[in-house]
Design a protein around this motif. Structure first.
Motif, short mmCIF file in Angstrom:
data_model
loop_
_atom_site.label_atom_id
_atom_site.label_comp_id
_atom_site.label_asym_id
_atom_site.label_seq_id
_atom_site.Cartn_x
_atom_site.Cartn_y
_atom_site.Cartn_z
N ILE A 45 42.39 32.24 39.56
CA ILE A 45 42.63 31.36 40.98
C ILE A 45 43.61 32.07 41.71
O ILE A 45 42.99 32.28 42.84
CB ILE A 45 43.21 29.91 40.44
N PRO A 46 44.72 32.87 41.24
CA PRO A 46 45.25 33.66 42.13
C PRO A 46 44.66 34.72 42.90
O PRO A 46 44.56 35.12 44.14
CB PRO A 46 46.45 34.10 41.47
N LEU A 47 43.76 35.53 42.16
CA LEU A 47 43.00 36.39 42.60
C LEU A 47 41.74 35.97 43.43
O LEU A 47 41.80 36.58 44.54
CB LEU A 47 42.18 37.32 41.50
N ILE A 48 41.10 34.74 43.41
CA ILE A 48 40.13 34.49 44.14
C ILE A 48 40.78 33.86 45.52
O ILE A 48 40.45 34.22 46.50
CB ILE A 48 39.54 33.31 43.60
N THR A 49 42.12 33.42 45.48
CA THR A 49 42.88 32.77 46.44
C THR A 49 43.34 33.89 47.31
O THR A 49 43.29 33.73 48.47
CB THR A 49 44.04 31.94 46.09
N ASP A 50 43.80 34.75 46.84
CA ASP A 50 44.62 35.88 47.43
C ASP A 50 43.74 36.96 47.96
O ASP A 50 43.92 37.82 48.87
CB ASP A 50 45.80 36.61 46.89
N HIS A 51 42.46 37.32 47.24
CA HIS A 51 41.65 38.45 47.63
C HIS A 51 40.20 37.87 47.56
O HIS A 51 39.48 38.08 46.60
CB HIS A 51 41.76 39.42 46.35
N PRO A 52 39.91 37.14 48.71
CA PRO A 52 38.50 36.72 48.65
C PRO A 52 37.34 37.91 48.73
O PRO A 52 36.18 37.59 48.42
CB PRO A 52 38.47 35.98 49.91
N GLU A 53 37.79 39.08 49.02
CA GLU A 53 36.86 40.26 48.97
C GLU A 53 36.30 40.66 47.54
O GLU A 53 35.58 41.31 47.32
CB GLU A 53 37.58 41.36 49.67
N TYR A 54 37.00 40.32 46.71
CA TYR A 54 36.84 40.71 45.25
C TYR A 54 35.40 39.82 44.74
O TYR A 54 35.27 38.74 44.94
CB TYR A 54 37.85 40.24 44.32
N THR A 55 34.79 40.63 44.14
CA THR A 55 33.51 39.85 43.34
C THR A 55 34.07 38.95 42.15
O THR A 55 35.30 39.27 41.40
CB THR A 55 32.55 40.77 43.08
N PHE A 56 33.14 38.25 41.68
CA PHE A 56 33.55 37.06 40.75
C PHE A 56 33.52 37.98 39.36
O PHE A 56 34.08 37.67 38.44
CB PHE A 56 32.58 35.91 40.64
N GLU A 57 32.63 39.08 39.40
CA GLU A 57 32.59 39.97 38.05
C GLU A 57 33.83 40.73 37.99
O GLU A 57 34.49 40.75 36.74
CB GLU A 57 31.38 40.85 38.07
N TYR A 58 34.46 41.12 39.00
CA TYR A 58 35.69 41.87 39.13
C TYR A 58 36.81 41.00 38.56
O TYR A 58 37.65 41.31 37.72
CB TYR A 58 36.02 42.53 40.64
N VAL A 59 36.94 39.69 39.17
CA VAL A 59 37.91 38.67 38.71
C VAL A 59 37.89 38.25 37.47
O VAL A 59 38.95 38.28 36.62
CB VAL A 59 37.67 37.60 39.73
N ALA A 60 36.66 38.09 36.91
CA ALA A 60 36.31 37.78 35.43
C ALA A 60 36.92 39.02 34.59
O ALA A 60 37.76 38.63 33.74
CB ALA A 60 35.06 37.68 35.28
N ARG A 61 36.64 40.09 34.90
CA ARG A 61 36.90 41.28 33.94
C ARG A 61 38.75 41.38 34.25
O ARG A 61 39.23 41.51 33.08
CB ARG A 61 36.46 42.46 34.38
N GLN A 62 39.28 41.24 35.33
CA GLN A 62 40.75 41.42 35.44
C GLN A 62 41.41 40.07 34.86
O GLN A 62 42.52 40.23 34.55
CB GLN A 62 41.02 41.55 36.72
N SER A 63 40.84 38.95 34.39
CA SER A 63 41.39 37.77 33.80
C SER A 63 41.18 37.58 32.59
O SER A 63 41.65 36.79 31.82
CB SER A 63 40.64 36.66 34.62
#
Length: 345
Positions: free
Chosen positions: A298-316
């Motif tokens: 949630i913080p990644l999606i909120t603070d970095h809307p440019e990130y893809t969901f695939e990247y957010v998933a891996r980083q999480s």
């Protein structure tokens, strides 16, 4: 009849191709994959035999009854497949022989006394046999799912929840098969072959990379479950587990297991599992995925809307985007896309 003959040939080719691919061309296959390959080969032979009904004057009661007798043996393939998913290593030559015994007796009975009464008795037996396999398989599946959710944070290749629609599809398919066996019609046969191809295509899709947990580990877990019932009081100080997991960000490890968490806490996995279930009221799988979503995704999606969901998933800490989407929807009530769209611009 031409369409029926085409579908018989298509079904035979379908099972033959997958049998060859799994047994001959697939490298480093597991025991489960080998079992699936053998099942494909058996089904290829079963479908090929139906070619006899396309010959002149062969679509008759006497031939169709023998095809019914032979087709009934296919119930064993469902048993083998389901048990290898929910109870790996269950299938042995001895168990397979015992399962095949009533089928052999009915086949011998019809060979000696080819009467319709034997066919009816066989159909009744198959009805009860199929429901027994479904019920036993479903119960074992629920035990299996509880085990993997209690022990693993990444269940991508060991999750057997896909069996639920397979059970439903298999029951419908068996009912259709019984109907076609007693009310022979080419159009119904066509529907049956379409259903069979669709069923096994669905099975192959979900089980292609499936890696069932070893039987020994499940049995050990069942022993632990018995111990948990006796251990009414958790042996972990309140708040300590949460503090360790969050301070060390253990939830970011994609393949974190309950055993590894127990080692970090200096205790055994029985106490950890007991703490999660009795104090926090969650499974290990749900607890870790909730932290991955709330603390990182949630913080990644909120603070970095440019990130893809695939990247957010891996980083999480998620191993696959599909698991990430399911966990996100479960914890927020929205898909990642819906959540991102709801944020202020």
């Amino acid at each position: 009849m031409n369409i029926s003959a085409f579908l018989i040939g298509a079904a035979t080719a379908f099972f033959t191709i997958f049998a060859l691919h799994i047994l001959c061309w697939r490298k480093r296959r597991t025991r489960f994959q080998t079992v699936v390959g053998i099942i494909m080969a058996v089904w290829a032979v079963w479908c090929a035999k139906d070619m006899v009904t396309t010959f002149p004057d062969m679509y008759c009661d006497s031939v169709l009854r023998w095809i019914f007798i032979a087709d009934a043996w296919s119930a064993l393939t469902y048993t083998v497949f389901i048990m290898e998913v929910v109870h790996p290593g269950w299938v042995t030559w001895r168990r397979l022989a015992l399962q095949a015994l009533p089928f052999a007796l009915f086949t011998a009975a019809y060979a000696i006394w080819p009467r319709i009464e034997v066919i009816y008795a066989y159909a009744i037996f198959l009805w009860f046999y199929a429901w027994t396999v479904v019920i036993v398989g479903y119960v074992r599946m629920t035990h299996y799912l509880r085990y993997v959710c209690r022990e693993f944070s990444n269940i991508d290749n060991i999750d057997a929840s896909w069996l639920k629609p397979i059970f439903l599809f298999a029951v419908i398919g068996q009912l259709a098969w019984l109907f076609t066996s007693f009310y022979s019609a080419v159009l119904i046969d066509i529907l049956y072959y379409v259903c069979i191809i669709a069923l096994w295509l669905l099975v192959l899709h979900y089980s292609w990379d499936f890696q069932p947990i070893e039987l020994q580990r499940i049995e050990e877990s069942e022993v632990d479950s018995d111990s948990q019932q006796e251990a009414a009081v958790p042996h972990i100080a309140p708040g300590r587990l949460e503090q360790v997991v969050e301070s060390q960000q253990l939830y970011l490890h994609p393949d974190l297991t309950l055993q590894e968490l127990a080692v970090v806490l200096g205790t055994n996995r029985t106490y950890v599992s007991n703490y999660l279930s009795h104090v926090l009221g969650v499974t290990f799988y749900d607890y870790i995925n909730q932290l991955r979503i709330e603390r990182h995704a949630i913080p990644l999606i909120t603070d970095h809307p440019e990130y893809t969901f695939e990247y957010v998933a891996r980083q999480s800490g998620f191993s696959s985007i599909s698991t990430f989407r399911r966990a996100f929807a479960k914890n927020t009530g929205k898909t990642p896309s819906q959540y991102a769209a709801s944020l202020p611009q």
